[in-house]
Design a protein around this motif. Structure first.
Motif, PDB file in Angstrom:
ATOM      1  N   PRO A  30      68.191  38.524 -60.153  1.00 16.23           N
ATOM      2  CA  PRO A  30      68.306  37.072 -60.375  1.00 16.23           C
ATOM      3  C   PRO A  30      68.741  36.700 -61.792  1.00 16.23           C
ATOM      4  CG  PRO A  30      66.002  37.745 -60.213  1.00 16.23           C
ATOM      5  CD  PRO A  30      66.814  38.960 -59.950  1.00 16.23           C
ATOM      6  N   TYR A  31      68.961  37.716 -62.662  1.00 15.59           N
ATOM      7  CA  TYR A  31      69.424  37.406 -64.015  1.00 15.59           C
ATOM      8  C   TYR A  31      70.787  38.026 -64.273  1.00 15.59           C
ATOM      9  CZ  TYR A  31      67.249  41.957 -64.204  1.00 15.59           C
ATOM     10  OH  TYR A  31      66.890  43.236 -63.903  1.00 15.59           O
ATOM     11  N   CYS A  32      71.473  38.411 -63.204  1.00 16.82           N
ATOM     12  CA  CYS A  32      72.744  39.113 -63.351  1.00 16.82           C
ATOM     13  C   CYS A  32      73.715  38.290 -64.193  1.00 16.82           C
ATOM     14  CB  CYS A  32      73.348  39.383 -61.983  1.00 16.82           C
ATOM     15  SG  CYS A  32      74.838  40.363 -62.088  1.00 16.82           S
ATOM     16  N   SER A  33      74.441  38.979 -65.077  1.00 18.33           N
ATOM     17  CA  SER A  33      75.378  38.265 -65.938  1.00 18.33           C
ATOM     18  C   SER A  33      76.754  38.096 -65.289  1.00 18.33           C
ATOM     19  CB  SER A  33      75.527  39.005 -67.270  1.00 18.33           C
ATOM     20  OG  SER A  33      76.079  40.277 -67.041  1.00 18.33           O
ATOM     21  N   TYR A  59      70.446  33.934 -71.271  1.00 17.04           N
ATOM     22  CA  TYR A  59      70.529  32.860 -70.273  1.00 17.04           C
ATOM     23  C   TYR A  59      71.936  32.322 -70.029  1.00 17.04           C
ATOM     24  CZ  TYR A  59      65.601  33.378 -70.123  1.00 17.04           C
ATOM     25  OH  TYR A  59      64.371  33.938 -69.969  1.00 17.04           O
ATOM     26  N   GLY A  60      72.731  33.154 -69.368  1.00 24.01           N
ATOM     27  CA  GLY A  60      74.028  32.723 -68.855  1.00 24.01           C
ATOM     28  C   GLY A  60      74.064  33.126 -67.393  1.00 24.01           C
ATOM     29  N   GLY A  61      75.128  32.825 -66.678  1.00 23.50           N
ATOM     30  CA  GLY A  61      75.303  33.272 -65.294  1.00 23.50           C
ATOM     31  C   GLY A  61      74.117  32.908 -64.410  1.00 23.50           C
ATOM     32  N   TRP A  62      73.700  33.871 -63.590  1.00 20.48           N
ATOM     33  CA  TRP A  62      72.566  33.643 -62.689  1.00 20.48           C
ATOM     34  C   TRP A  62      71.308  33.320 -63.474  1.00 20.48           C
ATOM     35  CZ3 TRP A  62      73.093  33.199 -57.557  1.00 20.48           C
ATOM     36  CH2 TRP A  62      74.326  33.619 -57.032  1.00 20.48           C
ATOM     37  N   ALA A  63      71.197  33.915 -64.643  1.00 18.43           N
ATOM     38  CA  ALA A  63      69.982  33.721 -65.423  1.00 18.43           C
ATOM     39  C   ALA A  63      69.835  32.271 -65.867  1.00 18.43           C
ATOM     40  CB  ALA A  63      69.994  34.644 -66.641  1.00 18.43           C
ATOM     41  N   ARG A 112      70.933  29.672 -64.213  1.00 19.66           N
ATOM     42  CA  ARG A 112      70.501  28.958 -63.012  1.00 19.66           C
ATOM     43  C   ARG A 112      68.993  29.157 -62.789  1.00 19.66           C
ATOM     44  NH1 ARG A 112      73.697  29.554 -57.345  1.00 19.66           N
ATOM     45  NH2 ARG A 112      75.211  28.316 -58.473  1.00 19.66           N
ATOM     46  N   ASN A 113      68.501  30.342 -63.132  1.00 21.16           N
ATOM     47  CA  ASN A 113      67.095  30.680 -62.903  1.00 21.16           C
ATOM     48  C   ASN A 113      66.225  30.522 -64.153  1.00 21.16           C
ATOM     49  OD1 ASN A 113      66.774  31.476 -60.146  1.00 21.16           O
ATOM     50  ND2 ASN A 113      68.064  33.257 -60.582  1.00 21.16           N
ATOM     51  N   ARG A 114      66.751  29.810 -65.135  1.00 29.33           N
ATOM     52  CA  ARG A 114      66.096  29.832 -66.443  1.00 29.33           C
ATOM     53  C   ARG A 114      64.628  29.426 -66.392  1.00 29.33           C
ATOM     54  NH1 ARG A 114      68.410  26.182 -71.242  1.00 29.33           N
ATOM     55  NH2 ARG A 114      67.502  24.597 -69.895  1.00 29.33           N
ATOM     56  N   ALA A 115      64.343  28.335 -65.720  1.00 29.67           N
ATOM     57  CA  ALA A 115      62.965  27.846 -65.718  1.00 29.67           C
ATOM     58  C   ALA A 115      62.010  28.844 -65.062  1.00 29.67           C
ATOM     59  CB  ALA A 115      62.888  26.493 -65.017  1.00 29.67           C
ATOM     60  N   ALA A 116      62.540  29.660 -64.149  1.00 26.10           N
ATOM     61  CA  ALA A 116      61.694  30.638 -63.476  1.00 26.10           C
ATOM     62  C   ALA A 116      61.625  31.965 -64.220  1.00 26.10           C
ATOM     63  CB  ALA A 116      62.206  30.871 -62.061  1.00 26.10           C
ATOM     64  N   LEU A 117      62.478  32.148 -65.214  1.00 27.65           N
ATOM     65  CA  LEU A 117      62.538  33.432 -65.916  1.00 27.65           C
ATOM     66  C   LEU A 117      61.963  33.386 -67.327  1.00 27.65           C
ATOM     67  CD1 LEU A 117      66.156  34.572 -64.931  1.00 27.65           C
ATOM     68  CD2 LEU A 117      64.045  35.728 -64.272  1.00 27.65           C
ATOM     69  N   LEU A 118      62.067  32.236 -67.959  1.00 26.57           N
ATOM     70  CA  LEU A 118      61.595  32.137 -69.347  1.00 26.57           C
ATOM     71  C   LEU A 118      60.114  32.472 -69.429  1.00 26.57           C
ATOM     72  CD1 LEU A 118      63.141  28.928 -70.975  1.00 26.57           C
ATOM     73  CD2 LEU A 118      63.121  31.219 -71.975  1.00 26.57           C
ATOM     74  N   ASP A 127      60.916  28.803 -58.190  1.00 28.70           N
ATOM     75  CA  ASP A 127      61.271  30.015 -57.462  1.00 28.70           C
ATOM     76  C   ASP A 127      62.573  30.617 -57.968  1.00 28.70           C
ATOM     77  OD1 ASP A 127      59.079  29.953 -55.898  1.00 28.70           O
ATOM     78  OD2 ASP A 127      60.029  28.752 -54.313  1.00 28.70           O
ATOM     79  N   LEU A 128      62.644  31.927 -57.869  1.00 22.74           N
ATOM     80  CA  LEU A 128      63.861  32.628 -58.278  1.00 22.74           C
ATOM     81  C   LEU A 128      64.926  32.541 -57.194  1.00 22.74           C
ATOM     82  CD1 LEU A 128      62.404  35.917 -59.761  1.00 22.74           C
ATOM     83  CD2 LEU A 128      63.620  34.132 -60.994  1.00 22.74           C
ATOM     84  N   GLN A 129      66.168  32.399 -57.624  1.00 21.97           N
ATOM     85  CA  GLN A 129      67.276  32.501 -56.677  1.00 21.97           C
ATOM     86  C   GLN A 129      67.957  33.831 -56.896  1.00 21.97           C
ATOM     87  OE1 GLN A 129      70.187  29.375 -56.414  1.00 21.97           O
ATOM     88  NE2 GLN A 129      68.782  27.992 -57.456  1.00 21.97           N
ATOM     89  N   PHE A 130      68.179  34.568 -55.832  1.00 22.94           N
ATOM     90  CA  PHE A 130      68.757  35.895 -55.978  1.00 22.94           C
ATOM     91  C   PHE A 130      70.265  35.870 -55.803  1.00 22.94           C
ATOM     92  CE2 PHE A 130      64.356  36.546 -55.289  1.00 22.94           C
ATOM     93  CZ  PHE A 130      64.051  37.635 -56.092  1.00 22.94           C
ATOM     94  N   ARG A 131      70.889  36.734 -56.570  1.00 23.33           N
ATOM     95  CA  ARG A 131      72.333  36.853 -56.504  1.00 23.33           C
ATOM     96  C   ARG A 131      72.717  37.476 -55.177  1.00 23.33           C
ATOM     97  NH1 ARG A 131      76.546  40.844 -59.631  1.00 23.33           N
ATOM     98  NH2 ARG A 131      77.094  41.738 -57.654  1.00 23.33           N
ATOM     99  N   VAL A 132      73.667  36.879 -54.477  1.00 24.06           N
ATOM    100  CA  VAL A 132      74.090  37.462 -53.206  1.00 24.06           C
ATOM    101  C   VAL A 132      75.601  37.578 -53.199  1.00 24.06           C
ATOM    102  CG1 VAL A 132      74.107  37.236 -50.706  1.00 24.06           C
ATOM    103  CG2 VAL A 132      72.155  36.407 -51.997  1.00 24.06           C
ATOM    104  N   PHE A 133      76.068  38.752 -52.880  1.00 28.88           N
ATOM    105  CA  PHE A 133      77.501  38.956 -52.798  1.00 28.88           C
ATOM    106  C   PHE A 133      77.856  38.927 -51.318  1.00 28.88           C
ATOM    107  CE2 PHE A 133      81.555  40.902 -52.822  1.00 28.88           C
ATOM    108  CZ  PHE A 133      82.064  40.733 -54.094  1.00 28.88           C
ATOM    109  N   ALA A 134      78.261  37.767 -50.838  1.00 30.59           N
ATOM    110  CA  ALA A 134      78.566  37.631 -49.412  1.00 30.59           C
ATOM    111  C   ALA A 134      79.727  38.544 -49.054  1.00 30.59           C
ATOM    112  CB  ALA A 134      78.927  36.182 -49.110  1.00 30.59           C
ATOM    113  N   SER A 135      79.566  39.268 -47.965  1.00 31.42           N
ATOM    114  CA  SER A 135      80.672  40.164 -47.632  1.00 31.42           C
ATOM    115  C   SER A 135      81.169  39.928 -46.220  1.00 31.42           C
ATOM    116  CB  SER A 135      80.255  41.620 -47.800  1.00 31.42           C
ATOM    117  OG  SER A 135      78.991  41.823 -47.214  1.00 31.42           O
TER     118      SER A 135
END
Ligand code: SF4
Ligand code: SF4
Lengths: 99, 379
Positions: B42-45, B203-207, B209-215, B371-379
């Motif tokens: 959820p913190y992927c750059s 805190y860029g990218g997914w991170a 977006r998830n900042r409040a849940a990760l800090l 809540d954390l949002q997870f990175r998903v690579f739709a395929s």
């Protein structure tokens, strides 16, 4: 930290490599975190660190340069490199034909 | 991969470019081979719109790029991603790097890094490995990674050590694992890695977006900093620990990549050349592509590399600050994300006019759990 004379057969540590940087005209040891820049005499020593004995390194250098006693310089450099984790003792001599 | 922004060799004092250009030559190429990755941190750059970047460069183009990089003065190449091991030509690319006498690193999630694969990479000249770990606890690790990965990581480290690779374990720290940092150190010792890199989420990218849940909270950061300092003394003979402190809690920003267009360059999976891995988050920048232009031309002449090089672009208070050549005014991506102005002083700096936005983010994170949002690579 290892005392100097524990290194009998110096060899660059796994992950450390000698590199001639053509663009910057520098001798370097490259390792995961970065590079260490070597001057000419340090580079000459490092290039001989292939698992041969420290005595061999010293005598080859003395023959190359015509200097009488380089053992102090060699030990000092090997010591510094070992402290940085860039050098270690090899268990075996270099394979024949190398160096 | 989530690459801490402070990593890398220190630049040498003002090396000069070939042909008299005033920019220094780059030392480090981040070769982002793909954004595909079996994990979902959820913190992927990586960029948020992953699907835009399906058009990956082929083997021959990468091989040409490696050659151009070596001639430009690059000494180290980091094969990264996404997960570089999903590319079937990784072995060929590592071999090419070795032939060019480039020092090569692989940053991997360890998925796909079985003994046979690592051993074939060793044979073609791979120099060093960085393995990402999400948490010291298997269950938490796999929850954060979004896949059963812990055991594979343990095995990969074991194989890598048997093959005599220098191994760095990278753990990205945030609210959910910061309290386990003592366990992380123990685990790194048990696994016999050479180096442990503890870097807080950038805190860029997914991170972002998830900042409040990760800090993390300030307490967490203080406690972890003490624990790491103690551990460092305790294990100094067998493990090197790098602790990159979270910049939101610091007085000054990080020297992002040692300065824009100074030491690092990134080639993205589709061939775009970026001064920084996350620079795509900044709208309005035009990134040249290796398919059309040589790396040398791009490094020395592309406007995007000139834009924040040196100190002329700086606003006050940076322009007249003693630290302007130390931290280069901080991170451009962060300045843009937090202020909307890419040329602003990084608001993490306590001297920045807009420092208030960082203080607010910390307050907000302390007061609510999200809540954390997870990175998903739709395929
Ligand atoms: S999802 Fe995780 S492992 Fe995959 S590239 Fe992003 S940070 Fe790295
Ligand atoms: S004012 Fe600018 S240069 Fe000075 S410390 Fe802050 S960010 Fe760095």
């Amino acid at each position: 930290m290892k005392p100097t004379h524990s290194i009998n057969r110096p060899r660059l540590a796994p992950g450390a490599r000698y590199h001639w940087d053509e663009v910057r005209q520098q001798h370097q040891i490259v390792f995961p975190e970065g590079v260490l820049i070597l001057n000419e005499s340090a580079a000459a020593i490092v290039r001989l660190c292939d698992g041969r004995s420290t005595e061999d390194v010293i005598s080859v250098l003395q023959a190359q340069t015509g200097e009488a006693d380089l053992s102090g310089d060699v030990h000092e450099l090997l010591d510094r490199l070992a402290q940085k984790g860039l050098l270690r003792d090899s268990q075996s001599p270099p394979p024949p034909g190398e160096g | 991969m989530s690459l801490p922004k402070s990593r890398g060799p220190s630049p040498q004092p003002s090396p000069r470019g070939r042909g008299g250009q005033s920019a220094p030559n780059p030392y480090c190429l981040l070769a982002e081979l793909t954004y595909r990755c079996p994990l979902q941190c959820p913190y992927c750059s990586n960029p948020l719109e992953l699907n835009r970047f399906r058009n990956e460069l082929g083997t021959a183009v990468w091989q040409r790029v490696l050659g151009e990089a070596a001639r430009l003065g690059v000494v180290q190449v980091h094969f990264t991603g996404g997960e570089p091991l999903v590319r079937h030509d990784l072995t060929d690319l590592v071999r090419t790097a070795r032939q060019l006498d480039l020092y090569s690193h692989l940053s991997t999630s360890a998925i796909g890094a079985d003994h046979t694969k690592l051993s074939s990479l060793r044979d073609v000249g791979l120099d060093a490995l960085q393995i990402g770990l999400q948490d010291s606890r298997p269950h938490e690790n796999d929850w954060l990674a979004g896949a059963p990965a812990f055991e594979k990581k343990r095995q990969a480290v074991e194989s890598a050590k048997r093959l005599e690779f220098p191994v760095t374990l990278n753990v990205v720290l945030h609210r959910h694992n910061l309290d386990h940092v003592d366990e992380v150190v123990d685990l790194a010792c048990r696994w016999n890695v050479d180096k442990l890199e503890l870097a807080h989420v950038q805190y860029g990218g997914w991170a972002f977006r998830n900042r409040a849940a990760l800090l993390p909270t300030e307490n967490q950061v203080e406690r972890a900093t003490e624990v790491v300092a103690d551990a460092r003394d305790r294990v100094s003979d067998k493990l090197e620990i790098i602790h990159v402190l979270p910049d939101y809690f610091q007085q000054f920003p990080k020297a992002c990549l040692h300065g824009w267009g100074r030491v690092f360059l990134t080639v993205a999976p589709d061939g775009a050349v970026l001064p920084c891995q996350t620079a795509r988050e900044i709208p309005g920048l035009v990134f040249p592509n290796v398919k059309e232009t040589s790396l040398e031309e791009i490094w020395f002449r592309a406007p995007v590399f000139q834009r924040f090089r040196g100190t002329n672009w700086m606003p006050e208070p940076c322009r007249s600050c003693d630290r302007r050549e130390i931290d280069f005014g901080g991170c451009r991506c962060q300045a843009f994300l937090l202020t909307g102005d890419v040329a602003a002083t990084d608001p993490v700096c306590h001297l920045a006019p807009q420092h208030g936005v960082v203080e607010e983010a910390l307050k907000e994170a302390a007061n609510r759990s999200t809540d954390l949002q997870f990175r998903v690579f739709a395929s």
